[in-house]
Design an enzyme around this catalytic site. Sequence first.
Site, PDB file in Angstrom:
ATOM      1  N   ASP A  32       3.355 -48.401 -18.366  1.00  0.00           N
ATOM      2  CA  ASP A  32       4.709 -48.923 -19.197  1.00  0.00           C
ATOM      3  C   ASP A  32       5.697 -47.855 -18.415  1.00  0.00           C
ATOM      4  O   ASP A  32       6.901 -47.540 -18.701  1.00  0.00           O
ATOM      5  CB  ASP A  32       5.141 -49.236 -19.981  1.00  0.00           C
ATOM      6  CG  ASP A  32       4.755 -48.688 -21.448  1.00  0.00           C
ATOM      7  OD1 ASP A  32       3.491 -47.054 -21.214  1.00  0.00           O
ATOM      8  OD2 ASP A  32       4.501 -49.754 -22.442  1.00  0.00           O
ATOM      9  N   SER A  41      -1.299 -46.670 -25.423  1.00  0.00           N
ATOM     10  CA  SER A  41      -0.075 -46.120 -24.606  1.00  0.00           C
ATOM     11  C   SER A  41      -0.531 -45.153 -23.885  1.00  0.00           C
ATOM     12  O   SER A  41      -1.645 -44.826 -23.051  1.00  0.00           O
ATOM     13  CB  SER A  41       1.200 -46.268 -24.781  1.00  0.00           C
ATOM     14  OG  SER A  41       2.572 -45.692 -23.993  1.00  0.00           O
ATOM     15  N   ASP A 101      -0.924 -47.122 -20.305  1.00  0.00           N
ATOM     16  CA  ASP A 101      -0.539 -49.684 -20.612  1.00  0.00           C
ATOM     17  C   ASP A 101       0.494 -49.383 -19.571  1.00  0.00           C
ATOM     18  O   ASP A 101       0.546 -50.822 -18.950  1.00  0.00           O
ATOM     19  CB  ASP A 101      -0.122 -49.190 -21.238  1.00  0.00           C
ATOM     20  CG  ASP A 101       0.849 -48.780 -21.832  1.00  0.00           C
ATOM     21  OD1 ASP A 101       1.109 -47.522 -21.632  1.00  0.00           O
ATOM     22  OD2 ASP A 101       1.637 -50.046 -23.107  1.00  0.00           O
ATOM     23  N   ASP A 159       0.606 -43.780 -17.466  1.00  0.00           N
ATOM     24  CA  ASP A 159      -0.088 -43.590 -18.421  1.00  0.00           C
ATOM     25  C   ASP A 159      -1.217 -44.371 -18.628  1.00  0.00           C
ATOM     26  O   ASP A 159      -1.093 -45.338 -18.275  1.00  0.00           O
ATOM     27  CB  ASP A 159       1.018 -43.692 -19.800  1.00  0.00           C
ATOM     28  CG  ASP A 159       1.490 -44.693 -20.016  1.00  0.00           C
ATOM     29  OD1 ASP A 159       1.676 -45.970 -19.349  1.00  0.00           O
ATOM     30  OD2 ASP A 159       2.420 -45.603 -21.600  1.00  0.00           O
TER      31      ASP A 159
END
Length: 448
Positions: A247, A104, A245, A243
């Site tokens: 999400d 992440s 990833d 960010d």
Amino acid sequence: MSRGLFGTDGVRGRANTHPMTAEMALRLGAAAGRYFRRSGANSAHRVVIGKDTRLSGYMLENALTAGLTSTGMNVLLLGPVPTPAVGFLTRSMRADVGIMISASHNPAEDNGIKFFGPDGFKLSDEAEAEIESIVAGEIVPADPARIGRAKRIDDGRGRYVEYAKTTFPAGQRLDGLKVVIDCANGAAYRAAPDVLWELGAEVIPLGVKPDGSNINAGVGSTHPEACAQAVLDHGAHLGISLDGDADRVIIIDEQGRVADGDQIMALMAARWAEQGRLRGGALVATVMSNLGLEHFLSARGLRLERTRVGDRYVVERMREGGFNLGGEQSGHIVMTDYATTGDGLIAAMQVLAAMADTGHSASTLAAQFDPVPQLLRNVRYAAGADPLSAAEVRAVIAQAEARLAGTGRVLIRKSGTEPLIRVMAEAENEAILREVVDGIVAAVEKAA
């Protein structure tokens, strides 16, 4: 069941250090394959694997594939895609399990493994504990004739792009809007600019040149100043900072000011309530969300349902109560009408839809309430240490809670993804706020 391997968001750690080693990834893959594979069934079993742009993703992807195929799972490799794309494609491709390889917002040296069930939602604590118990035991491989296959899926990103566009209001376009999109050199570096451009926006991409080691480095939602500067330099109407990833999202208005997840959720909750779309008359958020958000919702006859920290716990409460909007101050925005997990791009598109629909500027829409002064500081501690159990730390925390009683609050917790103690407090009086946080941090540092 005991849980030591899984944290609040899958398995995390530094690459090539336990548990983020090739050996552990192989065992995790084999254990997940054994957990999801129906005993004795002859039907095919599928798992989709996505990843972000970290160099260690190649290693973990191959190791997971080996473990999964050894227990009879057929592996579909998506390559770099956002985490919400894995949730979406797990359901769309009728897979038994989805896996995202990502840490992440963490630095490139870290990595992680997140699991999704066949419904596209992250696994429950109970399911993760069961997989962990399989990892600790003897994993029985499949018969030679039932070893799985692996296949590269070339259009996974394209499928997600097409789906993301369907969440934008039909008939609306982004013509005339100049948008900076910061992809953090991460998983959305191609998908996010494509979606915005295809909807008509003038796109200024940032953080779209991943090299395996620059994910989240000075860009992305943890460094919104890069996007803010680009907005000012280009005279953009909006900045979107994702960010690694994708999400989570942070919004930057046309004046370069940052709006966090609380402001985004406030905007969406108010609009959805007016449109009759907000189920249950409530927004689900964590204990970290600002008191100002709670006051904003109460003034409109809406409720704030709080959960422990972690978007998975937000989603669990949403599903239990039938709510369709929730998230975290950090920028995880969960819209179960559209996605099974936080989706930074689709959340940003809701802000863009509000701009297109109302004609209002981002600075008007992204400042829904005045936040109560809040201060958050992190204290790193050594492995094996437990500073929160120290008597002197507990005493300082108790004194702080007594001092803020009725005028603020204190929240102390361990991070579920890093060896950090997070010290957060809110109070109307900023001088007292700083004194309280400084005192707790000093005590924790001494004990750590």
